[in-house]
Enzyme design. Structure first.
Site, PDB file in Angstrom:
ATOM      1  N   CYS A 266     -47.402 -37.713  38.279  1.00  0.00           N
ATOM      2  CA  CYS A 266     -48.163 -38.924  37.911  1.00  0.00           C
ATOM      3  C   CYS A 266     -49.184 -38.567  36.821  1.00  0.00           C
ATOM      4  O   CYS A 266     -49.916 -37.595  36.956  1.00  0.00           O
ATOM      5  CB  CYS A 266     -48.876 -39.483  39.141  1.00  0.00           C
ATOM      6  SG  CYS A 266     -49.845 -40.948  38.758  1.00  0.00           S
TER       7      CYS A 266
ATOM      8  N   GLY B  43     -36.806 -49.485  37.533  1.00  0.00           N
ATOM      9  CA  GLY B  43     -38.107 -49.994  37.967  1.00  0.00           C
ATOM     10  C   GLY B  43     -38.577 -51.150  37.114  1.00  0.00           C
ATOM     11  O   GLY B  43     -38.458 -52.319  37.485  1.00  0.00           O
TER      12      GLY B  43
HETATM   13  C1  FMN Z   1     -46.379 -50.334  38.570  1.00  0.00           C
HETATM   14  C2  FMN Z   1     -45.745 -48.976  38.712  1.00  0.00           C
HETATM   15  C3  FMN Z   1     -45.961 -48.241  39.878  1.00  0.00           C
HETATM   16  C4  FMN Z   1     -45.390 -46.976  40.028  1.00  0.00           C
HETATM   17  N1  FMN Z   1     -45.619 -46.266  41.183  1.00  0.00           N
HETATM   18  C5  FMN Z   1     -45.028 -45.070  41.361  1.00  0.00           C
HETATM   19  C6  FMN Z   1     -45.213 -44.345  42.575  1.00  0.00           C
HETATM   20  O1  FMN Z   1     -45.905 -44.767  43.498  1.00  0.00           O
HETATM   21  N2  FMN Z   1     -44.567 -43.144  42.691  1.00  0.00           N
HETATM   22  C7  FMN Z   1     -43.766 -42.644  41.703  1.00  0.00           C
HETATM   23  O2  FMN Z   1     -43.203 -41.562  41.886  1.00  0.00           O
HETATM   24  N3  FMN Z   1     -43.569 -43.315  40.551  1.00  0.00           N
HETATM   25  C8  FMN Z   1     -44.177 -44.502  40.354  1.00  0.00           C
HETATM   26  N4  FMN Z   1     -43.957 -45.190  39.191  1.00  0.00           N
HETATM   27  C9  FMN Z   1     -43.033 -44.637  38.189  1.00  0.00           C
HETATM   28  C10 FMN Z   1     -41.607 -45.190  38.380  1.00  0.00           C
HETATM   29  O3  FMN Z   1     -41.059 -44.830  39.619  1.00  0.00           O
HETATM   30  C11 FMN Z   1     -40.659 -44.697  37.246  1.00  0.00           C
HETATM   31  O4  FMN Z   1     -40.548 -43.295  37.310  1.00  0.00           O
HETATM   32  C12 FMN Z   1     -41.134 -45.103  35.864  1.00  0.00           C
HETATM   33  O5  FMN Z   1     -41.710 -46.403  35.870  1.00  0.00           O
HETATM   34  C13 FMN Z   1     -40.013 -45.062  34.818  1.00  0.00           C
HETATM   35  O6  FMN Z   1     -38.945 -45.926  35.155  1.00  0.00           O
HETATM   36  P1  FMN Z   1     -38.834 -47.453  34.605  1.00  0.00           P
HETATM   37  O7  FMN Z   1     -39.030 -47.386  33.123  1.00  0.00           O
HETATM   38  O8  FMN Z   1     -37.482 -47.907  35.030  1.00  0.00           O
HETATM   39  O9  FMN Z   1     -39.926 -48.216  35.281  1.00  0.00           O
HETATM   40  C14 FMN Z   1     -44.568 -46.442  38.997  1.00  0.00           C
HETATM   41  C15 FMN Z   1     -44.353 -47.184  37.823  1.00  0.00           C
HETATM   42  C16 FMN Z   1     -44.940 -48.435  37.669  1.00  0.00           C
HETATM   43  C17 FMN Z   1     -44.718 -49.212  36.397  1.00  0.00           C
END
Ligand code: FMN
Length: 310
Positions: A128, A265
Protein backbone atom coordinates in the site's frame (compact mmCIF):
# COMPACT_ATOMS: atom_id res chain seq x y z
CA UNK A 1 -17.78 -20.51 -26.67
CA UNK A 2 -14.10 -20.70 -25.66
CA UNK A 3 -13.57 -21.99 -22.13
CA UNK A 4 -12.41 -19.56 -19.44
CA UNK A 5 -12.07 -22.21 -16.70
CA UNK A 6 -8.79 -21.59 -14.90
CA UNK A 7 -6.65 -23.41 -12.34
CA UNK A 8 -4.84 -20.92 -10.12
CA UNK A 9 -2.40 -22.33 -7.54
CA UNK A 10 -4.58 -25.45 -7.34
CA UNK A 11 -7.87 -23.51 -7.06
CA UNK A 12 -10.50 -24.14 -9.74
CA UNK A 13 -12.15 -20.99 -11.10
CA UNK A 14 -15.08 -20.73 -13.53
CA UNK A 15 -13.24 -17.78 -15.05
CA UNK A 16 -9.98 -15.96 -14.18
CA UNK A 17 -11.63 -12.67 -13.09
CA UNK A 18 -11.06 -11.98 -9.39
CA UNK A 19 -12.52 -9.12 -7.39
CA UNK A 20 -9.51 -7.06 -6.19
CA UNK A 21 -9.26 -6.27 -2.48
CA UNK A 22 -10.96 -3.07 -1.34
CA UNK A 23 -13.98 -3.06 -3.67
CA UNK A 24 -17.39 -4.20 -2.40
CA UNK A 25 -15.84 -7.09 -0.46
CA UNK A 26 -16.61 -5.75 3.00
CA UNK A 27 -19.49 -8.06 3.89
CA UNK A 28 -20.42 -11.61 2.98
CA UNK A 29 -23.56 -10.31 1.28
CA UNK A 30 -21.54 -8.01 -0.96
CA UNK A 31 -19.25 -10.89 -1.93
CA UNK A 32 -22.30 -12.93 -2.95
CA UNK A 33 -23.48 -10.00 -5.06
CA UNK A 34 -20.14 -9.80 -6.91
CA UNK A 35 -20.15 -13.58 -7.49
CA UNK A 36 -23.69 -13.36 -8.90
CA UNK A 37 -22.34 -10.78 -11.31
CA UNK A 38 -19.82 -13.18 -12.74
CA UNK A 39 -16.58 -12.99 -10.71
CA UNK A 40 -14.59 -16.24 -10.80
CA UNK A 41 -13.31 -15.50 -7.26
CA UNK A 42 -13.46 -12.62 -4.79
CA UNK A 43 -10.93 -11.05 -2.44
CA UNK A 44 -12.16 -9.41 0.76
CA UNK A 45 -11.17 -5.94 1.95
CA UNK A 46 -7.80 -6.17 3.77
CA UNK A 47 -8.02 -7.13 7.44
CA UNK A 48 -5.66 -6.09 10.25
CA UNK A 49 -5.35 -7.44 13.82
CA UNK A 50 -7.20 -4.50 15.36
CA UNK A 51 -10.05 -2.46 13.86
CA UNK A 52 -8.93 0.63 11.89
CA UNK A 53 -10.94 3.71 11.05
CA UNK A 54 -8.69 4.71 8.13
CA UNK A 55 -7.94 8.18 6.76
CA UNK A 56 -10.21 11.22 6.94
CA UNK A 57 -12.69 11.80 4.08
CA UNK A 58 -12.58 12.40 1.20
CA UNK A 59 -10.91 9.03 0.68
CA UNK A 60 -11.56 8.53 -3.06
CA UNK A 61 -11.41 10.92 -6.03
CA UNK A 62 -12.11 10.05 -9.66
CA UNK A 63 -10.10 11.53 -12.56
CA UNK A 64 -10.12 10.93 -16.32
CA UNK A 65 -7.91 7.85 -16.19
CA UNK A 66 -8.92 6.16 -12.96
CA UNK A 67 -9.21 6.65 -9.22
CA UNK A 68 -7.00 8.18 -6.56
CA UNK A 69 -7.63 6.65 -3.14
CA UNK A 70 -6.35 6.94 0.39
CA UNK A 71 -8.82 4.79 2.26
CA UNK A 72 -6.17 3.97 4.87
CA UNK A 73 -7.21 0.36 5.45
CA UNK A 74 -10.44 0.98 7.35
CA UNK A 75 -11.60 -2.47 8.47
CA UNK A 76 -13.34 -4.12 11.43
CA UNK A 77 -10.29 -6.14 12.57
CA UNK A 78 -9.73 -9.88 12.60
CA UNK A 79 -12.17 -10.86 15.39
CA UNK A 80 -15.18 -9.22 13.73
CA UNK A 81 -13.97 -10.57 10.36
CA UNK A 82 -13.99 -14.10 11.79
CA UNK A 83 -17.73 -13.72 12.46
CA UNK A 84 -18.61 -11.88 9.24
CA UNK A 85 -16.90 -14.38 6.96
CA UNK A 86 -18.35 -17.60 8.44
CA UNK A 87 -19.63 -20.41 6.15
CA UNK A 88 -17.87 -19.14 3.05
CA UNK A 89 -18.18 -22.61 1.48
CA UNK A 90 -21.85 -21.77 0.83
CA UNK A 91 -20.77 -19.09 -1.65
CA UNK A 92 -20.59 -20.16 -5.29
CA UNK A 93 -16.98 -19.07 -5.90
CA UNK A 94 -13.72 -19.13 -3.91
CA UNK A 95 -13.10 -16.29 -1.45
CA UNK A 96 -9.58 -15.01 -0.81
CA UNK A 97 -8.50 -13.53 2.51
CA UNK A 98 -6.47 -10.30 2.34
CA UNK A 99 -4.25 -9.75 5.38
CA UNK A 100 -2.21 -6.72 6.41
CA UNK A 101 0.12 -5.95 9.29
CA UNK A 102 2.90 -3.73 10.56
CA UNK A 103 5.20 -6.57 11.66
CA UNK A 104 5.59 -10.14 10.30
CA UNK A 105 3.87 -11.43 13.47
CA UNK A 106 0.79 -9.27 12.77
CA UNK A 107 0.27 -10.87 9.35
CA UNK A 108 0.69 -14.34 10.87
CA UNK A 109 -1.77 -13.53 13.68
CA UNK A 110 -4.48 -12.36 11.24
CA UNK A 111 -4.02 -15.39 8.99
CA UNK A 112 -3.94 -17.85 11.93
CA UNK A 113 -7.06 -16.28 13.48
CA UNK A 114 -8.97 -16.66 10.21
CA UNK A 115 -7.47 -20.04 9.27
CA UNK A 116 -10.65 -21.97 10.11
CA UNK A 117 -12.86 -19.69 8.01
CA UNK A 118 -13.29 -21.23 4.59
CA UNK A 119 -11.04 -18.89 2.66
CA UNK A 120 -9.71 -20.66 -0.45
CA UNK A 121 -6.47 -18.65 -0.43
CA UNK A 122 -4.57 -16.01 1.51
CA UNK A 123 -3.19 -12.78 0.06
CA UNK A 124 -0.70 -10.74 2.09
CA UNK A 125 -0.38 -7.11 1.07
CA UNK A 126 3.11 -5.58 1.30
CA UNK A 127 2.46 -2.72 -1.08
CA UNK A 128 0.00 0.00 0.00
CA UNK A 129 1.48 3.42 -0.95
CA UNK A 130 -0.58 5.63 1.37
CA UNK A 131 -0.94 4.12 4.85
CA UNK A 132 1.81 4.99 7.36
CA UNK A 133 3.01 1.86 9.18
CA UNK A 134 1.92 -0.48 6.36
CA UNK A 135 3.15 -1.53 2.91
CA UNK A 136 5.72 0.55 1.07
CA UNK A 137 5.64 3.30 3.73
CA UNK A 138 6.73 0.67 6.29
CA UNK A 139 9.56 -0.72 4.15
CA UNK A 140 7.66 -3.94 3.31
CA UNK A 141 8.42 -3.64 -0.41
CA UNK A 142 11.95 -5.04 -0.26
CA UNK A 143 13.21 -8.59 -0.90
CA UNK A 144 14.33 -8.99 2.74
CA UNK A 145 11.05 -7.79 4.29
CA UNK A 146 9.06 -9.86 1.77
CA UNK A 147 11.00 -12.99 2.71
CA UNK A 148 10.49 -12.40 6.45
CA UNK A 149 6.75 -11.71 6.23
CA UNK A 150 6.09 -14.55 3.76
CA UNK A 151 7.98 -17.04 5.95
CA UNK A 152 6.04 -15.94 9.05
CA UNK A 153 2.70 -16.46 7.28
CA UNK A 154 3.79 -19.72 5.61
CA UNK A 155 4.24 -21.21 9.08
CA UNK A 156 0.57 -20.70 9.99
CA UNK A 157 -1.28 -21.74 6.83
CA UNK A 158 -1.16 -24.44 4.18
CA UNK A 159 -3.60 -22.57 1.95
CA UNK A 160 -2.36 -21.12 -1.35
CA UNK A 161 -0.47 -17.95 -0.37
CA UNK A 162 -0.26 -14.88 -2.63
CA UNK A 163 2.03 -11.90 -2.05
CA UNK A 164 0.68 -8.58 -3.34
CA UNK A 165 3.40 -6.32 -4.68
CA UNK A 166 3.83 -2.67 -5.61
CA UNK A 167 4.34 -1.38 -9.17
CA UNK A 168 6.80 1.16 -7.74
CA UNK A 169 9.19 -1.21 -5.97
CA UNK A 170 12.69 -0.76 -7.42
CA UNK A 171 13.59 -4.46 -7.09
CA UNK A 172 10.27 -5.90 -8.18
CA UNK A 173 11.50 -9.17 -9.67
CA UNK A 174 13.85 -9.68 -6.69
CA UNK A 175 10.89 -9.17 -4.34
CA UNK A 176 8.86 -11.78 -6.24
CA UNK A 177 11.76 -14.25 -6.23
CA UNK A 178 12.12 -13.71 -2.46
CA UNK A 179 8.39 -14.41 -2.02
CA UNK A 180 8.66 -17.59 -4.11
CA UNK A 181 11.72 -18.81 -2.19
CA UNK A 182 9.94 -18.13 1.12
CA UNK A 183 7.04 -20.39 0.14
CA UNK A 184 4.53 -18.16 -1.68
CA UNK A 185 2.28 -19.95 -4.19
CA UNK A 186 1.53 -16.87 -6.28
CA UNK A 187 2.04 -13.15 -6.79
CA UNK A 188 -0.67 -10.49 -7.03
CA UNK A 189 0.68 -7.76 -9.30
CA UNK A 190 -0.05 -4.98 -8.63
CA UNK A 191 -1.35 -2.67 -5.92
CA UNK A 192 -2.05 1.00 -6.66
CA UNK A 193 0.90 3.16 -7.76
CA UNK A 194 2.22 6.46 -6.52
CA UNK A 195 1.13 8.09 -4.36
CA UNK A 196 -0.38 10.75 -6.60
CA UNK A 197 -2.24 13.96 -5.84
CA UNK A 198 -5.20 15.91 -7.22
CA UNK A 199 -5.58 19.54 -6.17
CA UNK A 200 -8.97 21.22 -5.86
CA UNK A 201 -8.32 24.57 -7.56
CA UNK A 202 -11.18 26.39 -5.88
CA UNK A 203 -10.37 25.10 -2.40
CA UNK A 204 -6.64 25.50 -3.24
CA UNK A 205 -5.71 22.28 -1.46
CA UNK A 206 -5.42 18.54 -2.20
CA UNK A 207 -8.76 16.82 -2.72
CA UNK A 208 -8.07 13.77 -0.53
CA UNK A 209 -8.17 13.99 3.25
CA UNK A 210 -4.73 12.38 3.41
CA UNK A 211 -3.46 14.68 0.65
CA UNK A 212 -2.10 11.93 -1.53
CA UNK A 213 -3.33 8.51 -2.60
CA UNK A 214 -2.78 5.42 -4.76
CA UNK A 215 -3.55 5.56 -8.49
CA UNK A 216 -5.67 2.76 -9.99
CA UNK A 217 -7.57 2.18 -13.22
CA UNK A 218 -6.60 2.98 -16.81
CA UNK A 219 -3.58 5.11 -15.79
CA UNK A 220 -2.11 2.08 -14.03
CA UNK A 221 -2.87 -0.51 -16.71
CA UNK A 222 0.26 -0.31 -18.94
CA UNK A 223 2.48 -0.28 -15.86
CA UNK A 224 0.70 -3.30 -14.41
CA UNK A 225 1.08 -5.15 -17.73
CA UNK A 226 4.82 -4.43 -17.76
CA UNK A 227 5.15 -5.64 -14.15
CA UNK A 228 3.35 -8.92 -14.95
CA UNK A 229 5.50 -9.35 -18.09
CA UNK A 230 8.70 -9.02 -16.04
CA UNK A 231 7.56 -11.05 -13.03
CA UNK A 232 6.25 -13.96 -15.10
CA UNK A 233 9.70 -14.45 -16.59
CA UNK A 234 11.38 -14.26 -13.16
CA UNK A 235 9.27 -16.76 -11.16
CA UNK A 236 7.47 -20.06 -11.75
CA UNK A 237 4.48 -19.35 -9.48
CA UNK A 238 1.28 -17.94 -11.05
CA UNK A 239 0.37 -14.26 -11.12
CA UNK A 240 -2.92 -12.45 -10.55
CA UNK A 241 -2.50 -9.56 -13.01
CA UNK A 242 -4.25 -6.54 -11.52
CA UNK A 243 -4.37 -2.90 -12.60
CA UNK A 244 -6.82 -1.09 -14.84
CA UNK A 245 -8.46 -4.14 -16.37
CA UNK A 246 -11.69 -2.68 -17.74
CA UNK A 247 -12.42 -4.65 -20.92
CA UNK A 248 -11.94 -8.13 -22.33
CA UNK A 249 -9.01 -6.83 -24.39
CA UNK A 250 -7.30 -5.54 -21.19
CA UNK A 251 -7.78 -8.97 -19.62
CA UNK A 252 -6.36 -10.79 -22.67
CA UNK A 253 -3.38 -8.41 -22.56
CA UNK A 254 -2.71 -9.46 -18.95
CA UNK A 255 -2.79 -13.12 -19.99
CA UNK A 256 -0.40 -12.42 -22.88
CA UNK A 257 1.93 -10.74 -20.34
CA UNK A 258 1.85 -13.97 -18.30
CA UNK A 259 -1.06 -13.66 -15.83
CA UNK A 260 -3.17 -16.65 -14.77
CA UNK A 261 -5.71 -14.79 -12.61
CA UNK A 262 -6.96 -11.30 -13.45
CA UNK A 263 -7.82 -8.79 -10.72
CA UNK A 264 -10.64 -6.32 -11.34
CA UNK A 265 -11.38 -3.32 -9.12
CA UNK A 266 -11.69 0.19 -10.53
CA UNK A 267 -13.67 -1.07 -13.56
CA UNK A 268 -16.60 -1.46 -11.16
CA UNK A 269 -16.71 2.34 -10.80
CA UNK A 270 -16.97 2.87 -14.56
CA UNK A 271 -18.91 -0.19 -15.81
CA UNK A 272 -20.76 -1.25 -12.64
CA UNK A 273 -20.54 -4.63 -10.94
CA UNK A 274 -21.79 -6.28 -14.16
CA UNK A 275 -18.27 -5.65 -15.51
CA UNK A 276 -17.34 -9.22 -14.52
CA UNK A 277 -19.94 -10.71 -16.90
CA UNK A 278 -19.08 -8.13 -19.56
CA UNK A 279 -15.30 -8.65 -19.42
CA UNK A 280 -15.68 -12.45 -19.49
CA UNK A 281 -17.96 -12.23 -22.54
CA UNK A 282 -15.55 -9.85 -24.31
CA UNK A 283 -12.65 -12.22 -23.60
CA UNK A 284 -14.60 -15.09 -25.16
CA UNK A 285 -15.57 -12.97 -28.17
CA UNK A 286 -11.93 -12.02 -28.75
CA UNK A 287 -10.81 -15.64 -28.39
CA UNK A 288 -13.46 -16.83 -30.85
CA UNK A 289 -12.59 -14.17 -33.41
CA UNK A 290 -8.89 -14.99 -33.11
CA UNK A 291 -9.16 -18.79 -33.08
CA UNK A 292 -7.89 -19.13 -29.49
CA UNK A 293 -9.49 -22.09 -27.71
CA UNK A 294 -7.93 -21.72 -24.26
CA UNK A 295 -6.07 -19.05 -22.33
CA UNK A 296 -3.20 -21.50 -21.96
CA UNK A 297 -2.43 -21.00 -25.68
CA UNK A 298 -1.66 -17.31 -25.18
CA UNK A 299 -0.33 -17.15 -21.61
CA UNK A 300 2.99 -15.28 -21.61
CA UNK A 301 2.99 -15.24 -25.40
CA UNK A 302 4.08 -11.59 -25.49
CA UNK A 303 7.48 -12.33 -24.02
CA UNK A 304 7.79 -15.71 -25.73
CA UNK A 305 7.27 -13.96 -29.10
CA UNK A 306 9.73 -11.18 -28.15
CA UNK A 307 12.37 -13.80 -27.34
CA UNK A 308 11.85 -15.40 -30.74
CA UNK A 309 12.46 -11.95 -32.22
CA UNK A 310 9.24 -12.09 -34.21
C1 FMN B 1 -10.86 2.43 -3.16
C2 FMN B 1 -9.76 1.40 -3.20
C3 FMN B 1 -9.53 0.61 -2.08
C4 FMN B 1 -8.52 -0.35 -2.09
N1 FMN B 1 -8.30 -1.12 -0.97
C5 FMN B 1 -7.36 -2.08 -1.00
C6 FMN B 1 -7.16 -2.92 0.14
O1 FMN B 1 -7.82 -2.81 1.17
N2 FMN B 1 -6.20 -3.89 0.04
C7 FMN B 1 -5.46 -4.07 -1.10
O2 FMN B 1 -4.62 -4.98 -1.12
N3 FMN B 1 -5.63 -3.30 -2.18
C8 FMN B 1 -6.55 -2.31 -2.16
N4 FMN B 1 -6.75 -1.54 -3.27
C9 FMN B 1 -5.96 -1.82 -4.49
C10 FMN B 1 -6.73 -2.76 -5.44
O3 FMN B 1 -6.96 -4.02 -4.86
C11 FMN B 1 -5.95 -2.96 -6.78
O4 FMN B 1 -4.72 -3.58 -6.51
C12 FMN B 1 -5.71 -1.66 -7.51
O5 FMN B 1 -6.82 -0.78 -7.39
C13 FMN B 1 -5.40 -1.87 -9.00
O6 FMN B 1 -6.46 -2.53 -9.67
P1 FMN B 1 -7.64 -1.74 -10.46
O7 FMN B 1 -6.97 -0.75 -11.35
O8 FMN B 1 -8.40 -2.80 -11.17
O9 FMN B 1 -8.46 -1.07 -9.40
C14 FMN B 1 -7.73 -0.53 -3.26
C15 FMN B 1 -7.96 0.27 -4.39
C16 FMN B 1 -8.96 1.24 -4.37
C17 FMN B 1 -9.19 2.11 -5.58
Amino acid sequence: MPDLKTKLAGINLENPLILASGFLGVSKASLEFVIKNGAGAVTIKSISRLPRSGHHAPIIAAFEAGLLNAVGYSNPGMIKAREEYADLKKLKAPVFLSAIGQKPGDFAKVVATLEKNDFAAVEIVLSCPHTPGYGTLAGQSTPAATAKITKAVRKVTRKPLFVKVSPDAPKLTEICKAAEAAGADGITAVNTMGPGMIIDLEARKPVLGFGMGGVSGAALHPIAVRCVYEISQAVKIPIIGTGGVTSGRDAIEMVMAGATGIGVGTAISTRGVACFHLIAKEMQDWMKENGVKSLEEIRGIAWKMSKKGS
